[in-house]
Scaffold this motif. Sequence first.
Motif, PDB file in Angstrom:
ATOM      1  N   LEU B 484       0.701  -1.005  -0.097  1.00  0.00           N
ATOM      2  CA  LEU B 484       0.058  -0.192  -0.065  1.00  0.00           C
ATOM      3  C   LEU B 484       0.825   1.287  -0.165  1.00  0.00           C
ATOM      4  O   LEU B 484       1.996   1.287   0.564  1.00  0.00           O
ATOM      5  N   GLY B 485       0.518   2.323  -0.708  1.00  0.00           N
ATOM      6  CA  GLY B 485       1.177   3.634  -0.674  1.00  0.00           C
ATOM      7  C   GLY B 485       1.218   4.256   0.506  1.00  0.00           C
ATOM      8  O   GLY B 485       2.207   4.696   1.115  1.00  0.00           O
ATOM      9  N   SER B 486      -0.046   3.809   1.492  1.00  0.00           N
ATOM     10  CA  SER B 486      -0.134   4.343   2.884  1.00  0.00           C
ATOM     11  C   SER B 486      -0.981   3.431   3.417  1.00  0.00           C
ATOM     12  O   SER B 486      -1.694   2.768   2.923  1.00  0.00           O
ATOM     13  N   ALA B 487      -0.974   3.650   4.746  1.00  0.00           N
ATOM     14  CA  ALA B 487      -1.782   2.804   5.703  1.00  0.00           C
ATOM     15  C   ALA B 487      -3.345   2.746   5.320  1.00  0.00           C
ATOM     16  O   ALA B 487      -4.021   1.886   5.816  1.00  0.00           O
ATOM     17  N   TYR B 515       4.275 -18.070  -4.026  1.00  0.00           N
ATOM     18  CA  TYR B 515       3.994 -16.926  -5.150  1.00  0.00           C
ATOM     19  C   TYR B 515       4.854 -15.671  -4.950  1.00  0.00           C
ATOM     20  O   TYR B 515       5.606 -15.801  -3.879  1.00  0.00           O
ATOM     21  N   ASP B 516       5.198 -15.258  -6.165  1.00  0.00           N
ATOM     22  CA  ASP B 516       6.054 -14.104  -6.012  1.00  0.00           C
ATOM     23  C   ASP B 516       5.127 -12.820  -6.213  1.00  0.00           C
ATOM     24  O   ASP B 516       4.240 -12.872  -6.841  1.00  0.00           O
ATOM     25  N   TYR B 517       5.531 -11.789  -5.501  1.00  0.00           N
ATOM     26  CA  TYR B 517       4.561 -10.548  -5.399  1.00  0.00           C
ATOM     27  C   TYR B 517       5.533  -9.507  -5.014  1.00  0.00           C
ATOM     28  O   TYR B 517       6.074  -9.533  -3.805  1.00  0.00           O
ATOM     29  N   ALA B 518       5.561  -8.445  -5.531  1.00  0.00           N
ATOM     30  CA  ALA B 518       6.531  -7.187  -5.235  1.00  0.00           C
ATOM     31  C   ALA B 518       7.879  -7.595  -5.137  1.00  0.00           C
ATOM     32  O   ALA B 518       8.327  -6.992  -3.975  1.00  0.00           O
ATOM     33  N   GLY B 519       8.378  -8.591  -5.633  1.00  0.00           N
ATOM     34  CA  GLY B 519       9.942  -8.822  -5.412  1.00  0.00           C
ATOM     35  C   GLY B 519       9.852  -9.763  -4.358  1.00  0.00           C
ATOM     36  O   GLY B 519      11.141  -9.949  -3.767  1.00  0.00           O
ATOM     37  N   LEU B 520       8.609 -10.168  -3.750  1.00  0.00           N
ATOM     38  CA  LEU B 520       8.901 -10.905  -2.544  1.00  0.00           C
ATOM     39  C   LEU B 520       8.901 -12.306  -2.583  1.00  0.00           C
ATOM     40  O   LEU B 520       7.553 -12.440  -3.938  1.00  0.00           O
ATOM     41  N   ASN B 547       5.672  -1.129   3.695  1.00  0.00           N
ATOM     42  CA  ASN B 547       4.145  -1.092   3.327  1.00  0.00           C
ATOM     43  C   ASN B 547       3.599  -2.367   2.737  1.00  0.00           C
ATOM     44  O   ASN B 547       2.487  -2.203   1.890  1.00  0.00           O
ATOM     45  N   LEU B 548       4.308  -3.519   3.145  1.00  0.00           N
ATOM     46  CA  LEU B 548       3.387  -4.623   2.915  1.00  0.00           C
ATOM     47  C   LEU B 548       2.299  -5.039   4.149  1.00  0.00           C
ATOM     48  O   LEU B 548       2.876  -4.998   5.012  1.00  0.00           O
ATOM     49  N   LEU B 593     -10.058  -5.837   8.499  1.00  0.00           N
ATOM     50  CA  LEU B 593      -9.047  -6.142   9.544  1.00  0.00           C
ATOM     51  C   LEU B 593      -7.598  -6.351   8.813  1.00  0.00           C
ATOM     52  O   LEU B 593      -7.369  -7.256   7.900  1.00  0.00           O
ATOM     53  N   VAL B 594      -6.834  -5.450   9.190  1.00  0.00           N
ATOM     54  CA  VAL B 594      -5.541  -5.282   8.561  1.00  0.00           C
ATOM     55  C   VAL B 594      -4.330  -5.165   9.311  1.00  0.00           C
ATOM     56  O   VAL B 594      -4.478  -4.736  10.427  1.00  0.00           O
ATOM     57  N   LEU B 595      -3.234  -5.829   8.697  1.00  0.00           N
ATOM     58  CA  LEU B 595      -2.044  -5.699   9.665  1.00  0.00           C
ATOM     59  C   LEU B 595      -0.869  -5.867   8.758  1.00  0.00           C
ATOM     60  O   LEU B 595      -0.792  -6.447   7.552  1.00  0.00           O
ATOM     61  N   PRO B 596       0.132  -5.075   9.136  1.00  0.00           N
ATOM     62  CA  PRO B 596       1.527  -4.866   8.485  1.00  0.00           C
ATOM     63  C   PRO B 596       2.104  -6.228   8.541  1.00  0.00           C
ATOM     64  O   PRO B 596       2.254  -6.955   9.559  1.00  0.00           O
ATOM     65  N   VAL B 597       2.842  -6.582   7.325  1.00  0.00           N
ATOM     66  CA  VAL B 597       3.507  -7.904   7.392  1.00  0.00           C
ATOM     67  C   VAL B 597       4.991  -7.591   7.343  1.00  0.00           C
ATOM     68  O   VAL B 597       5.674  -6.886   6.323  1.00  0.00           O
TER      69      VAL B 597
END
Lengths: 639, 607
Positions: B484-487, B515-520, B547-548, B593-597
């Motif tokens: 996310l660009g921001s929370a 899976y691969d996503y955003a270089g992860l 910001n994941l 329901l969101v949490l930073p990873v």
Amino acid sequence: MKNVIKIFISLLTFSSVFAQNTAENEYYRIITLPVPEGVLLEVGGITTMPSGDVALATRRGDIWIINNAYMNTGTAPYYRKFASGLHEILGLVYKNGSFYCAQRGELTKLTDKNGDGRADSYETVANLPISGHYHEYTYGPKLMPDGSMIITGNVAFGDEEWWRGESRRPGRGWAMKISEDGKVEPYATGMRSPCGIGAIDGEFWYGDNQGDWMGSGFIAQVNKGDFMGHPAGLRWTSEPNSPVKLTTEQLYAKIDPRKTRDANGYYIKPENIETERGKYLFEMKKDVPELKLPAVWLPHGVVGISTSEIIKDATNGAFGPFTGQLFVGDQGKSNLTRVFIEKINGEYQGAAFPFKDGFQSGTLRMVFGNDGSMFVGETNRGWGSAGTTTAGIERLVWTGKIPFEMKTMKATPDGFEVEFTKPVNKATAADFKNYQIRSFIYKYQAVYGSPTVDEKFLTVKGLKISDDGLKVRLLVDGLREHYIHELKANGVKDVDGKTLLHGLAFYTLNNIPTGEKISSYSPRPANLKVNTTAKAAVKLSTPDDVKAKKVIAKAPTFEEVKPLLQKHTCLACHQSDKRMVGPAYKDVAKRNYSNEKIVELIYKPQPKNWPEYATEMAPMPQVPRADALKIATWINSLK
Amino acid sequence: MTQNIIKKIIFCSLWASTTYAQQMLPLNDLSAFRPIKENWSIVGGITASINQTNMTTTEAGTGILSCKHEIGKYGIEKDIVTIMEHGDLDLDLDFIMAKGSNSGIYLQGRYEIQLNDSWGKKNPKFGDSGGIYERWDESKPEGSKGYQGIAPRLNVAKAPGLWQNIKISFQAPRFDAAGKKISNAKILSIILNGVLIHENVELTGPTRGTMIDNEVLQGPLRFQGDHGNVAFRNIKYKSFNQKSLTFKDLKFGVYKGNFRTVADIEKIKPETSGNVALLNWNVSNAENEFAVKYVGKINVPDAGKYTFTAVHGGNTQLKINGVDAFKNGWLNSGESRQTMIELPAGDVDFEMYYWKADGWLAPALGLYAESATIRKQALHYANSTLVANPTSPIMLSPTTEPVIFRSFMDIREGQKGKRVVHAVSVGNKENIHYTYDLDNAALFQIWKGGFLNTTPMWNDRGDGSSKPLGSLTALGDAPLLNVLGSATAAWSELDATYRPRGYELDEAGHPTFKYDYAGLNVSDKSIPSEDGKMFRREIVVKGSSANLYARLAVAQNITKLSDGMYIIGENSYYIKVIEGTPSIRESAGMKELVLPVGEKITYSIIW
């Protein structure tokens, strides 16, 4: 114990013999592999492994490894489930310790990393776009010399235009080349139902079957950028990575797609118009340079009805005298066709010969085993087949006896040269009555299938037998490029007086080669007429022909009508009292159609009347009316 | 093929009639009930502990009927009884169980459908949720007093504190003029949490704990309140009288030929004719190219609106009371059409034509009638609509190891249907299962009960899809992870950096999706708890990205219950965050329901 198993196995072998052509059995025998109860082998892919094992992928989504598939010591094979839960697999290869298979929407790599004999890594090599239409099957892969793999994608069908193949996602109606690291590259399009796939000498081959825009089944070698004739995949040719540049509009400017509506605005299903000549596929070639013509047509109903795997005999004689030739499976006919190919003017062409009938179920996938026998993976669920078993695996083993066959049929500048597997009896080989040549072709049209059209009977004007008696060169008048040339040579015998095991060949004459003309040949006797039986039948069949009506006054018996059913390929899809690809004749009889109505339905079938059957019947206007009426009378006698 | 499937779907839904509104038992106050004890009250909200026995917490308000009762004190006087009395009844309600609690719905106060905290139970008995409770005979020796209890087909019970739904179709016993019972009460069907668990079960008499040990035409609904805390809401019902439409002097004529219209039929004379009690195409004694004409009277018990549903292979045309009920129309066998007409009470004219000219079509003729007070009834012999042998189903069940199965999977997103084309379903011996979408890296549905019906895929050519065989909870087919660009940035589809890599199996056979996503490089694994009560999902990320975020749930309501424990939607399921620090945010009118990873998050889905 061993003996018991041996007996068990020999019983199995024996029981399958009954259904087979006994003449063929003298040379090639079908061995049905015993399969444990509860294991359903609806084979969609088959391959061999370095261990000598044979592996199968099934439409139920399993991969099985068969140990001891050859049963050489009489013990039963052992089946190990290597993987499961995949989405209707229709192809399988083994490479560098992993299996690769096409699921409906994915090319998948399966690896046993922990060494327990079962896959624990189900890796997505390429995720393939798919809309979820039932007909979107994916076939393959086939390995290419550069390490890449080629898969093919079946088309979906229209909603209102349920008869029209359409490509709802990129890759449907296409062959796609996929690198080991998963890069997907569109390769060729124009495919409709590309179940027939093959990697022959490092080149990609493909086969299709009769359908919309497809007059008959065929096989063709496919290069990058080729267009094989079905328009559906052209939807994506404006994508930047498309190697085919032809657009749908460009194609439809040259041929009518028959998208017409009735007064209520509903689409009308296009039907064959007998009185219209139409266009032939090769005639499109000058307007559509990307178009690739079939290398070898497999005339619908006679040779096959649903082309499947294409493999090459590289057994160096272990499978008999046909090393280097191709074998093509046919799901619906449950048979194998042998194909000889040659390159003329840089393009493949060649001849198709009947080879082996009598498999228990639809022959979908084949592979040569390590001993030069051929494993045939089978399924018929939902598709119907001449073999009445649902699924299974059989092995075709050469008995060591050389059948008397036309080994090859080659084009010459002025005719054909036929090579036999054994020296001929020269008297029979020199008899012009023993060679009948007819040429014909199919229409290229939006209609489902095509009748054989533009038929011509050719005169063999001269012939020459080689000194060793193995070759007969024929001087033929009236060759037509691109047409299918049927040769019937039933009367030719070998030195032992045996007739040909199969006296029939179909040569697709895309190019007439240049080269040396025939010389010092025996000319045709001046008074010998060309046999044009079919034409005579056409003559007989004028509606007001009194004789024809007389013939049908009494219902014929099956024995009387059988030659007609065979000749017009009806038995490829129908049986008297059993459902096959099409309904049983008994069930047709139950519909209470009049004889005239049945004739009409032979000419213009109504597949919508038989929604329980997967494969449409193609119009058969080439069946002479008298014959059709005789068949109809017989059908109605089954009530 | 497709046609066949459509046929079957239509056939199955024939009985689901939505023509007439159900009545709602008002839960603004307790006026719909006979005077009660203090254990029952009207509340506005309720939660229950999944750990503490019989622990519920209520909020003031209306709409929920709540029973608070200490486990261990029994007595029929603790039950609540409606003023409404019923005979034949369709009942549809939601209920919540407290942990360890037990309750029941007594039809006519006499026949109990058991409610119980049966969460996670492997082999449900008649005493588990949805069971038809046993009958009782004191005269029998100890151990054989109870009899005829019927266990539900599957255990689809949810966790304490979650709303569960039950739909019961009940047919009251019938009596002759002398009051002698002539047919048993019957459970026509019970659907618990969306799963059919009983069908056509005769009740030979009242079950144990009946209000009164007799059988009657009309009786009240009764909810058990002496075995622990329980709550009910949305108590909807449709009550039927036992009247029916009946034919009088129904005559038929059979015509042979290929007809297009009624006018074609009327040009010729019938070959045979006679009287029948009910409609039946079989009187034609032909499979095709025939017409049957029915003429007579039909007795309408009460004036009012009647809905007629016709099923036929071929054409029909129907006039009732001189009104065109159905104009000339063609249907495929198994399809239906419906019309509503106003009818007076008494005998009215009935005229129906059925004809068929398509040889391939299976003959079928059926006509159903219903009204606000008359339960859907057939006006034909049953064999007149049984057109073909149904397909034998092909079921897939988990074994000792998880079963991983790829197919197309049809889901609903709001009002729209969607086909997930890269779906992987995972079935577990713990009887809880899920489906994962490889296109979205989304765990989009979980269910309990049986695993999959693969008939749509494996019968004939098949359409490539399979169907869950249990009580389904949709989690939404959206990606779990987003950079996310921001929370506060909105959640979006995965971008072009996403690439599915398939799955790997561990020693027990559980898949880890990669899976691969955003270089992860992301690993995603969900394992059932041994007791079949929850999935534990673990996400491991290799590589780093600022910001994941993971979005664990999106719903109208998300409420924090205790540290790490959240209840999602209208008490639909729980999420317990084990590793990670979640927060509830609002986005586009929904709670998320969101949490930073960082490297890893772990949470449980409990239901």
